[in-house]
Write a protein that holds these residues in place. Structure first.
Motif, PDB file in Angstrom:
ATOM      1  N   MET A   1       0.736  -1.189  -0.097  1.00  0.00           N
ATOM      2  CA  MET A   1       0.012   0.095  -0.071  1.00  0.00           C
ATOM      3  C   MET A   1       0.832   1.224   0.021  1.00  0.00           C
ATOM      4  SD  MET A   1      -3.175   1.043   0.068  1.00  0.00           S
ATOM      5  CE  MET A   1      -4.327  -0.296   0.680  1.00  0.00           C
ATOM      6  N   ALA A   2       0.667   2.238  -1.071  1.00  0.00           N
ATOM      7  CA  ALA A   2       1.499   3.218  -1.081  1.00  0.00           C
ATOM      8  C   ALA A   2       1.310   4.086   0.148  1.00  0.00           C
ATOM      9  CB  ALA A   2       1.169   3.948  -2.420  1.00  0.00           C
ATOM     10  N   LYS A   3       2.467   4.918   0.276  1.00  0.00           N
ATOM     11  CA  LYS A   3       2.278   6.049   1.554  1.00  0.00           C
ATOM     12  C   LYS A   3       2.734   7.329   0.681  1.00  0.00           C
ATOM     13  CE  LYS A   3       2.763   3.429   5.636  1.00  0.00           C
ATOM     14  NZ  LYS A   3       3.733   2.800   6.632  1.00  0.00           N
ATOM     15  N   TYR A   4       2.587   8.177   1.186  1.00  0.00           N
ATOM     16  CA  TYR A   4       3.058   9.536   0.821  1.00  0.00           C
ATOM     17  C   TYR A   4       3.471  10.602   2.065  1.00  0.00           C
ATOM     18  CZ  TYR A   4       0.424   7.693  -3.353  1.00  0.00           C
ATOM     19  OH  TYR A   4       0.184   7.099  -4.366  1.00  0.00           O
ATOM     20  N   LYS A   5       4.262  11.336   1.658  1.00  0.00           N
ATOM     21  CA  LYS A   5       4.453  12.506   2.838  1.00  0.00           C
ATOM     22  C   LYS A   5       4.075  13.708   2.348  1.00  0.00           C
ATOM     23  CE  LYS A   5       8.906  14.414   5.061  1.00  0.00           C
ATOM     24  NZ  LYS A   5       8.426  14.070   6.427  1.00  0.00           N
ATOM     25  N   ILE A   6       3.429  14.312   3.148  1.00  0.00           N
ATOM     26  CA  ILE A   6       2.989  15.775   3.078  1.00  0.00           C
ATOM     27  C   ILE A   6       3.968  16.922   3.337  1.00  0.00           C
ATOM     28  CG2 ILE A   6       1.375  17.652   3.446  1.00  0.00           C
ATOM     29  CD1 ILE A   6      -0.232  15.071   2.190  1.00  0.00           C
ATOM     30  N   VAL A   7       4.312  17.677   2.463  1.00  0.00           N
ATOM     31  CA  VAL A   7       5.479  18.669   2.869  1.00  0.00           C
ATOM     32  C   VAL A   7       4.583  20.052   2.448  1.00  0.00           C
ATOM     33  CG1 VAL A   7       7.590  19.855   2.125  1.00  0.00           C
ATOM     34  CG2 VAL A   7       7.126  17.589   1.856  1.00  0.00           C
ATOM     35  N   HIS A   8       4.376  20.691   3.699  1.00  0.00           N
ATOM     36  CA  HIS A   8       3.808  22.126   3.763  1.00  0.00           C
ATOM     37  C   HIS A   8       4.905  23.088   3.690  1.00  0.00           C
ATOM     38  CE1 HIS A   8       1.010  25.241   5.801  1.00  0.00           C
ATOM     39  NE2 HIS A   8       0.923  25.239   4.293  1.00  0.00           N
ATOM     40  N   HIS A   9       4.982  23.974   2.737  1.00  0.00           N
ATOM     41  CA  HIS A   9       5.827  25.325   2.886  1.00  0.00           C
ATOM     42  C   HIS A   9       5.002  26.269   3.388  1.00  0.00           C
ATOM     43  CE1 HIS A   9       8.644  22.726   0.396  1.00  0.00           C
ATOM     44  NE2 HIS A   9       7.630  22.469  -0.178  1.00  0.00           N
ATOM     45  N   GLU A  10       5.478  26.413   5.001  1.00  0.00           N
ATOM     46  CA  GLU A  10       4.337  27.482   5.820  1.00  0.00           C
ATOM     47  C   GLU A  10       5.057  29.055   5.220  1.00  0.00           C
ATOM     48  OE1 GLU A  10       4.276  25.565   9.743  1.00  0.00           O
ATOM     49  OE2 GLU A  10       4.220  27.741   9.980  1.00  0.00           O
ATOM     50  N   ASP A  11       6.225  29.078   4.551  1.00  0.00           N
ATOM     51  CA  ASP A  11       6.596  30.568   4.060  1.00  0.00           C
ATOM     52  C   ASP A  11       5.591  30.937   3.120  1.00  0.00           C
ATOM     53  OD1 ASP A  11       7.837  28.310   2.828  1.00  0.00           O
ATOM     54  OD2 ASP A  11       9.328  29.616   1.966  1.00  0.00           O
ATOM     55  N   LYS A  12       5.123  29.786   2.291  1.00  0.00           N
ATOM     56  CA  LYS A  12       4.496  30.456   1.107  1.00  0.00           C
ATOM     57  C   LYS A  12       3.007  30.243   1.187  1.00  0.00           C
ATOM     58  CE  LYS A  12       7.363  27.943  -2.446  1.00  0.00           C
ATOM     59  NZ  LYS A  12       7.139  26.800  -3.412  1.00  0.00           N
ATOM     60  N   CYS A  13       2.678  29.644   2.695  1.00  0.00           N
ATOM     61  CA  CYS A  13       1.220  29.660   2.845  1.00  0.00           C
ATOM     62  C   CYS A  13       0.642  31.121   3.205  1.00  0.00           C
ATOM     63  CB  CYS A  13       0.960  28.770   4.087  1.00  0.00           C
ATOM     64  SG  CYS A  13      -0.908  28.936   4.639  1.00  0.00           S
ATOM     65  N   ILE A  14      -0.795  31.498   2.471  1.00  0.00           N
ATOM     66  CA  ILE A  14      -0.989  32.701   2.535  1.00  0.00           C
ATOM     67  C   ILE A  14      -2.334  32.673   3.592  1.00  0.00           C
ATOM     68  CG2 ILE A  14      -0.016  34.123   0.666  1.00  0.00           C
ATOM     69  CD1 ILE A  14      -2.855  33.552  -0.849  1.00  0.00           C
ATOM     70  N   GLY A  15      -2.702  31.388   3.974  1.00  0.00           N
ATOM     71  CA  GLY A  15      -3.784  31.287   4.819  1.00  0.00           C
ATOM     72  C   GLY A  15      -5.196  31.420   4.445  1.00  0.00           C
ATOM     73  N   CYS A  16      -5.239  30.996   3.003  1.00  0.00           N
ATOM     74  CA  CYS A  16      -6.693  31.199   2.455  1.00  0.00           C
ATOM     75  C   CYS A  16      -7.515  30.295   2.881  1.00  0.00           C
ATOM     76  CB  CYS A  16      -6.339  31.393   1.065  1.00  0.00           C
ATOM     77  SG  CYS A  16      -5.857  29.613   0.361  1.00  0.00           S
ATOM     78  N   GLY A  17      -7.161  29.130   3.242  1.00  0.00           N
ATOM     79  CA  GLY A  17      -8.207  28.149   3.848  1.00  0.00           C
ATOM     80  C   GLY A  17      -8.476  27.236   2.902  1.00  0.00           C
ATOM     81  N   GLY A  18      -8.273  27.382   1.591  1.00  0.00           N
ATOM     82  CA  GLY A  18      -8.484  26.456   0.435  1.00  0.00           C
ATOM     83  C   GLY A  18      -8.561  24.965   0.796  1.00  0.00           C
ATOM     84  N   CYS A  19      -7.216  24.821   1.271  1.00  0.00           N
ATOM     85  CA  CYS A  19      -6.887  23.246   1.576  1.00  0.00           C
ATOM     86  C   CYS A  19      -8.014  22.802   2.717  1.00  0.00           C
ATOM     87  CB  CYS A  19      -5.487  23.116   2.080  1.00  0.00           C
ATOM     88  SG  CYS A  19      -4.969  24.116   3.728  1.00  0.00           S
ATOM     89  N   VAL A  20      -7.945  23.625   3.657  1.00  0.00           N
ATOM     90  CA  VAL A  20      -9.280  23.355   4.690  1.00  0.00           C
ATOM     91  C   VAL A  20     -10.441  23.057   4.148  1.00  0.00           C
ATOM     92  CG1 VAL A  20     -10.019  23.898   6.841  1.00  0.00           C
ATOM     93  CG2 VAL A  20      -7.752  24.434   6.397  1.00  0.00           C
ATOM     94  N   SER A  21     -11.126  23.475   3.255  1.00  0.00           N
ATOM     95  CA  SER A  21     -12.196  23.475   2.725  1.00  0.00           C
ATOM     96  C   SER A  21     -12.342  22.425   1.849  1.00  0.00           C
ATOM     97  CB  SER A  21     -12.621  24.852   1.942  1.00  0.00           C
ATOM     98  OG  SER A  21     -11.869  24.903   0.733  1.00  0.00           O
ATOM     99  N   VAL A  22     -11.477  21.983   0.955  1.00  0.00           N
ATOM    100  CA  VAL A  22     -11.660  20.585   0.288  1.00  0.00           C
ATOM    101  C   VAL A  22     -10.897  19.288   1.023  1.00  0.00           C
ATOM    102  CG1 VAL A  22     -11.287  21.988  -2.056  1.00  0.00           C
ATOM    103  CG2 VAL A  22      -9.394  20.826  -0.783  1.00  0.00           C
TER     104      VAL A  22
ATOM    105  N   ASN B   1      -2.844  31.967  11.615  1.00  0.00           N
ATOM    106  CA  ASN B   1      -3.302  32.456  10.097  1.00  0.00           C
ATOM    107  C   ASN B   1      -2.488  31.664   9.062  1.00  0.00           C
ATOM    108  OD1 ASN B   1      -0.643  33.224  10.404  1.00  0.00           O
ATOM    109  ND2 ASN B   1      -0.798  35.546  10.222  1.00  0.00           N
ATOM    110  N   LYS B   2      -2.132  30.614   9.379  1.00  0.00           N
ATOM    111  CA  LYS B   2      -1.608  29.535   8.403  1.00  0.00           C
ATOM    112  C   LYS B   2      -2.506  28.133   8.547  1.00  0.00           C
ATOM    113  CE  LYS B   2       2.585  31.954   7.735  1.00  0.00           C
ATOM    114  NZ  LYS B   2       3.394  32.118   6.489  1.00  0.00           N
ATOM    115  N   ALA B   3      -2.247  27.582   7.535  1.00  0.00           N
ATOM    116  CA  ALA B   3      -2.850  26.112   7.538  1.00  0.00           C
ATOM    117  C   ALA B   3      -1.643  25.197   8.027  1.00  0.00           C
ATOM    118  CB  ALA B   3      -3.361  25.856   6.020  1.00  0.00           C
ATOM    119  N   LYS B   4      -2.257  24.220   8.527  1.00  0.00           N
ATOM    120  CA  LYS B   4      -1.104  23.119   8.939  1.00  0.00           C
ATOM    121  C   LYS B   4      -1.976  21.502   8.641  1.00  0.00           C
ATOM    122  CE  LYS B   4       1.495  22.324  12.948  1.00  0.00           C
ATOM    123  NZ  LYS B   4       2.553  22.225  13.251  1.00  0.00           N
ATOM    124  N   PRO B   5      -1.089  20.600   8.132  1.00  0.00           N
ATOM    125  CA  PRO B   5      -1.557  19.160   8.067  1.00  0.00           C
ATOM    126  C   PRO B   5      -1.568  18.809   9.337  1.00  0.00           C
ATOM    127  CG  PRO B   5       0.812  19.275   7.369  1.00  0.00           C
ATOM    128  CD  PRO B   5       0.210  20.918   7.919  1.00  0.00           C
TER     129      PRO B   5
END
Ligand code: SF4
Length: 68
Positions: free
Chosen positions: A1-22, A32-36
């Motif tokens: 079973m495949a596994k994946y790593k999430i990399v969140h570049h906090e410096d690029k995050c503008i806190g728009c909330g798009g990721c949280v909505s989907v 004011n930032k998203a976090k996995p």
């Protein structure tokens, strides 16, 4: 079973909330930032996080395959 790593570049995050909505299963706002919630995900969790990556306007989210 495949596994994946999430990399969140906090410096690029503008806190728009798009990721949280989907993909609220794995993304939440923290200040004011998203976090996995998890940075290692399984195949079942992949689609939702892929949507988060695709909706992110600043390419702050990367998904890397770590296991086949
Ligand atoms: S979609 Fe991208 S810029 Fe917007 S909150 Fe999520 S990670 Fe940050």
């Amino acid at each position: 079973m495949a596994k994946y790593k999430i990399v969140h570049h906090e410096d690029k995050c503008i806190g728009c909330g798009g990721c949280v909505s989907v993909c609220p299963q794995n993304w939440a706002m923290q200040g004011n930032k998203a976090k996995p919630k998890k940075t290692e995900i399984t195949q079942e969790e992949y689609d939702c996080n892929l949507q988060a990556m695709e909706i992110c306007p600043t390419e702050a989210i990367e998904i890397k395959k770590i296991e086949d």
